[in-house]
Motif scaffolding. Structure first.
Motif, short mmCIF file in Angstrom:
data_model
loop_
_atom_site.label_atom_id
_atom_site.label_comp_id
_atom_site.label_asym_id
_atom_site.label_seq_id
_atom_site.Cartn_x
_atom_site.Cartn_y
_atom_site.Cartn_z
N GLU A 45 19.65 50.90 61.12
CA GLU A 45 19.71 49.36 60.43
C GLU A 45 20.06 48.71 61.39
OE1 GLU A 45 21.55 49.59 56.13
OE2 GLU A 45 22.64 49.32 57.69
N ILE A 47 22.53 44.96 62.24
CA ILE A 47 23.90 44.50 61.66
C ILE A 47 24.22 43.16 62.58
CG2 ILE A 47 24.51 46.15 59.70
CD1 ILE A 47 26.50 46.16 61.98
N LYS A 59 22.19 41.34 58.38
CA LYS A 59 21.37 42.83 57.75
C LYS A 59 19.74 43.21 58.33
CE LYS A 59 24.15 45.89 55.77
NZ LYS A 59 24.23 46.82 54.29
#
Lengths: 431, 68
Positions: A45, A47, A59
């Motif tokens: 992930e 960001i 994001k």
């Protein structure tokens, strides 16, 4: 009205993306979660935070396929000395993908580890500057290391490889030096590092008088997330810690912030242990030197005194043996002096006597001569005045009554006079 | 802290004594006293380094535990 199914909508989006956005983009982002699936794909992930680092303003999900992930990861870790984990800033080359089911995601084709390295270095510099500005950066370094480092508060994880090695080395040191140590456990990787380490430090601080130093060790073979040891909070805490902090975190890269604020930094936990044992050895050697010095000097001192005493005794013996002979010699000498001076004096007197004798003799002779002459003179005078001689010359002596007549007044007519001649007498009467 | 303090002090005192003997600033009588003091300090310092007493105590304590 016209409508589409969800699938159809997503499909449109997908096609647009796949047709129009076919390029690969290099994108900067922060890893906020990294997970490797069973199959070996790496799901990330990404960001982006705002300038203050508080709000997330972007994001996206990304994936590194299992066919390239090992290679990319290896390259990344070798260059940065850092595991590919959450918290890092990365530069990824991605292509866009859109799936009807999963939506928008990025497919990672390449990673530029130098960017991450740069950001790590940059962050370190920023934190270090901040610590310096606050005046705490050098505080722990300025603490003097105690002569004896015997009581050690260890911050580590009980499962950390370095911890066991450290304890073994300390426990089994050859000379048998005695150490006291206790583990104050903390997480050495993951999310809880900061919190647990600070808690451990605080615990140690409550019993600060029991400890000489804090040792923070980890070790471990694989490259890990040393990122955590660039934490400002941990560094700030350690910098101001009242006793020296030694680090032996064990990694092959540049020093992290924690190493920089620590009183002493070592490359590995084993190195810390060696240092501590060696320090004890040095203290012991010094003690032994003093002991040796003490006995040597003592021996010298006693020998010196014994020698002095012996010499005094010898001198005493020599003196006592020769004392009487010395006296006798002295007396002899004095006696000889007296004697020779007496002889000398006697000689002198003798000479003087002789001289006097001679003198007297001379004087006597002289005197006798004088008297003789005088006598002779008298004799001749006497001779001259001898009436016999006068009579010889034809003179006569006239006597009256036995008295010599010198003056006519003496006679008167009638007197009997005696006239003595050379030969015979004449008696006469005065007319 | 307390142990450390004593050790460092002990070493410092030892240095002074050795220095005095080296430089002959002691007479024979105080020599004996200072030698005793030095031996005592050395013994105590060695004890700190090797904590013999504590080890012995540990051993005897653990023996007691075993008996229990």
């Amino acid at each position: 009205m016209e409508n589409l199914s969800l699938y159809e909508l997503n499909n449109i989006v997908r096609e647009v993306i796949e047709i129009n956005l076919t390029e690969k983009y290099w994108v900067r982002a922060e890893l906020s979660d990294v997970r490797v699936s069973q199959k070996g794909h790496c799901f990330i992930e990404l960001i982006e935070k705002d300038d203050l680092g508080n709000m997330i303003i972007a994001k996206a999900r990304a994936v590194i396929m299992r066919n390239i992930y090992p290679l990319l990861r290896l390259n990344f870790e070798e260059t940065t000395g850092q595991a590919f984990v959450a918290g890092l800033k990365v530069l990824l080359q991605v292509s866009l993908s859109f799936s009807e089911v999963y939506g928008y995601s990025l497919i990672v084709e390449d990673i530029d580890p130098k960017y991450t390295l740069g950001s790590i270095v940059q962050r370190r510099e920023e934190i270090w500057k901040q610590l310096q500005q606050e005046g705490v950066a050098e505080m722990n370094k300025e603490l003097p290391l105690p002569l004896l480092i015997q009581r050690i508060a260890i911050i580590s994880s009980p499962t950390a490889a370095g911890y066991e090695d450290f304890c073994n080395q300390i426990d089994n040191n050859i000379q048998g030096f005695h150490f006291v140590y206790q583990l104050f456990p903390a997480m050495m990787q993951g999310d809880e590092v900061e919190k647990t380490m600070v808690a451990a430090l605080e615990k140690i601080a409550t019993e600060i008088d029991n400890w000489d130093v804090v040792v923070i060790i980890r070790g471990g073979g694989a490259v890990s997330d040393l990122n955590v040891f660039d934490s400002y909070v941990i560094a700030n805490n350690c910098a101001q810690f009242p006793i020296p902090v030694l680090t032996g975190i064990g990694h092959e890269r540049d020093k992290c912030i924690l190493d920089m604020v620590a009183n002493s930094y070592f490359k590995t936990p084993t190195a810390v242990a060696s240092f501590l044992v060696e320090r004890m050895q040095n203290a012991y050697s010094h003690l032994q030197d003093l002991e040796l010095s003490l006995y040597n000097n003592m021996e010298d001192f006693l020998d010196e005194n014994k020698k002095n005493l012996k010499q005094l005794i010898q001198r005493l013996e020599i003196i006592s043996h020769s004392y009487v002979p010395n006296l006798i010699s002295k007396l002899d000498y004095i006696y000889e002096n007296i004697r020779s001076s007496m002889v000398h004096r006697l000689e002198l007197q003798g000479i003087r006597l002789l001289t006097l004798e001679k003198g007297v003799q001379n004087m006597v002779e002289q005197r006798l001569n004088q008297e003789n002459k005088h006598l002779q003179l008298l004799e001749s005078v006497l001779k001259a005045y001898n009436p016999e001689n006068i009579l010889k010359q034809g003179y006569s002596i006239t006597l009256k009554d036995g008295k010599v007549v010198k003056d006519i007044s003496q006679v008167k007519p009638g007197d009997v006079l005696e006239t003595r001649l050379k030969k015979g007498k004449i008696q006469s009467i005065v007319k | 802290m307390a142990e450390e303090f004593k050790y460092e002090k002990g070493i410092a005192r030892l240095e002074v004594i050795v220095h005095d003997i080296e430089n002959n600033t002691l007479d024979v009588d105080s020599l004996v006293d200072q030698l005793k003091e030095a031996k005592d300090i050395i013994k105590k310092c060695k004890n700190v380094l090797f904590k013999v007493e504590e080890e012995l105590k540990k051993v005897s304590d653990s023996e007691e535990d075993e008996v229990k």
